[in-house]
Design an enzyme around this catalytic site. Structure first.
Site, short mmCIF file in Angstrom:
data_model
loop_
_atom_site.label_atom_id
_atom_site.label_comp_id
_atom_site.label_asym_id
_atom_site.label_seq_id
_atom_site.Cartn_x
_atom_site.Cartn_y
_atom_site.Cartn_z
N HIS A 43 0.53 -4.14 -6.56
CA HIS A 43 0.51 -3.35 -5.58
C HIS A 43 -0.09 -2.60 -6.48
O HIS A 43 -0.19 -1.31 -6.86
CB HIS A 43 1.58 -3.20 -5.49
CG HIS A 43 2.52 -1.23 -4.47
ND1 HIS A 43 3.10 -1.87 -3.54
CD2 HIS A 43 1.28 -1.44 -4.19
CE1 HIS A 43 2.42 -0.61 -2.85
NE2 HIS A 43 1.36 -0.76 -2.65
N GLU A 74 -0.60 -5.86 -1.76
CA GLU A 74 0.13 -4.66 -0.74
C GLU A 74 -0.26 -3.36 -1.65
O GLU A 74 -0.99 -3.13 -2.58
CB GLU A 74 1.20 -4.48 -1.63
CG GLU A 74 2.57 -6.02 -1.42
CD GLU A 74 3.90 -5.46 -2.20
OE1 GLU A 74 5.06 -6.56 -2.02
OE2 GLU A 74 3.76 -4.45 -2.90
N HIS A 195 12.15 -6.27 -2.22
CA HIS A 195 12.31 -4.87 -2.60
C HIS A 195 13.56 -5.17 -2.83
O HIS A 195 14.38 -5.21 -2.71
CB HIS A 195 12.47 -3.63 -2.23
CG HIS A 195 11.84 -2.52 -2.79
ND1 HIS A 195 10.67 -2.11 -2.85
CD2 HIS A 195 12.74 -1.35 -3.52
CE1 HIS A 195 11.20 -0.83 -4.16
NE2 HIS A 195 12.43 -0.43 -3.64
N ASP A 196 13.82 -4.67 -4.88
CA ASP A 196 15.00 -5.02 -5.83
C ASP A 196 15.67 -5.95 -4.60
O ASP A 196 17.03 -6.82 -5.57
CB ASP A 196 15.75 -3.77 -4.64
CG ASP A 196 15.48 -2.46 -5.63
OD1 ASP A 196 14.32 -3.06 -6.52
OD2 ASP A 196 16.24 -1.51 -5.74
#
Length: 244
Positions: A43, A74, A195-196
């Site tokens: 990213h 990303e 994410h996470d």
């Protein structure tokens, strides 16, 4: 089976903190691939505080000839980012609505206000041959609108899923993610997540039918420091191989 794509941003951040090329991002990509990972995610951000444009080019050169290995880039679809995608031609491009300088991703696109902005971008990216995924919250109306766009996939933003994992209302949150994923597939969109996510919460998330890929970086790198790369990757792959 869900594919695991390892995000290398934290490897690049560690490298950049010393001003030289250790740890080397490409070398770590090779290590993860040798351990059985089939995807690498990066990213890049405008300030190149971790992944650089050159990293993207180098990883593209590494992965392009490798059968069964994908590069996912990303980022916010600025002109600079779009030119990078056109140069590298990754297997997958994931569009994320990050603002310049933003610490990390914290929401999905809003097709109510951003559909017109995204339309020419998606059309332009189609010309590169890249698969297009759009970062999205688990909202059924957003899924419906995304399905009318040129996107091939959505990536469900899983921060809320992870944050509530041990809370009393997690089952309700999980149901919303499942409903969004199933609706997306009904409407012709494939589904990723990220994410996470970590070793503790991933199994339940990939029990949602049809999750094709998860992108994991921050937690995975921490777990590698604590437990070692070989063990951590083996655990992740075992979870992904037993997904719905």
């Amino acid at each position: 089976m869900t594919a695991l794509s390892v995000n290398l941003n934290k490897i690049a951040l560690l490298r950049n903190s010393r001003g030289h090329d250790e740890p080397n991002v490409v070398a770590f990509a090779k290590k993860f691939i040798d351990l059985g990972v089939t995807g690498i995610t990066i990213h890049p951000r405008p300030d190149e505080r971790h992944i650089t444009r050159q990293d993207a080019i180098d990883l593209g050169n590494l992965i392009a000839p490798l059968k069964g290995i994908e590069l996912n880039i990303e980022g916010y679809p600025s002109e600079e980012f779009l030119q990078l995608i056109e140069a590298v031609k990754p297997d997958q491009t994931t569009l994320v609505p990050d603002l310049p300088g933003q610490l990390t991703s914290d929401h999905g696109f809003d097709f109510n206000t951003q559909a017109e902005f995204l339309a020419p971008i998606l059309s332009r990216l189609k010309q590169t041959g890249t698969r297009i995924s759009v970062f999205l919250d688990p909202d059924l109306e957003q899924v419906k609108m995304a399905a009318k766009s040129d996107a091939d996939r959505i990536e469900l933003y899983t921060e809320e899923y992870a944050r509530t994992f041990i809370s009393a209302d997690h089952d309700e949150v999980h149901q919303r993610y499942q409903a969004a994923a199933l609706l997306a597939q009904e409407l012709g969109l494939a589904v990723n997540g990220g994410h996470d996510l970590n070793l503790n919460n991933l199994k339940k998330f990939v029990s949602i039918p049809g999750i094709l890929e998860v992108s994991i970086g921050h937690a995975l790198i921490i777990e590698c420091l604590e437990q070692g790369m070989n063990s951590v990757v083996e655990q992740y792959l075992a979870i992904c191989q037993h997904s719905a």
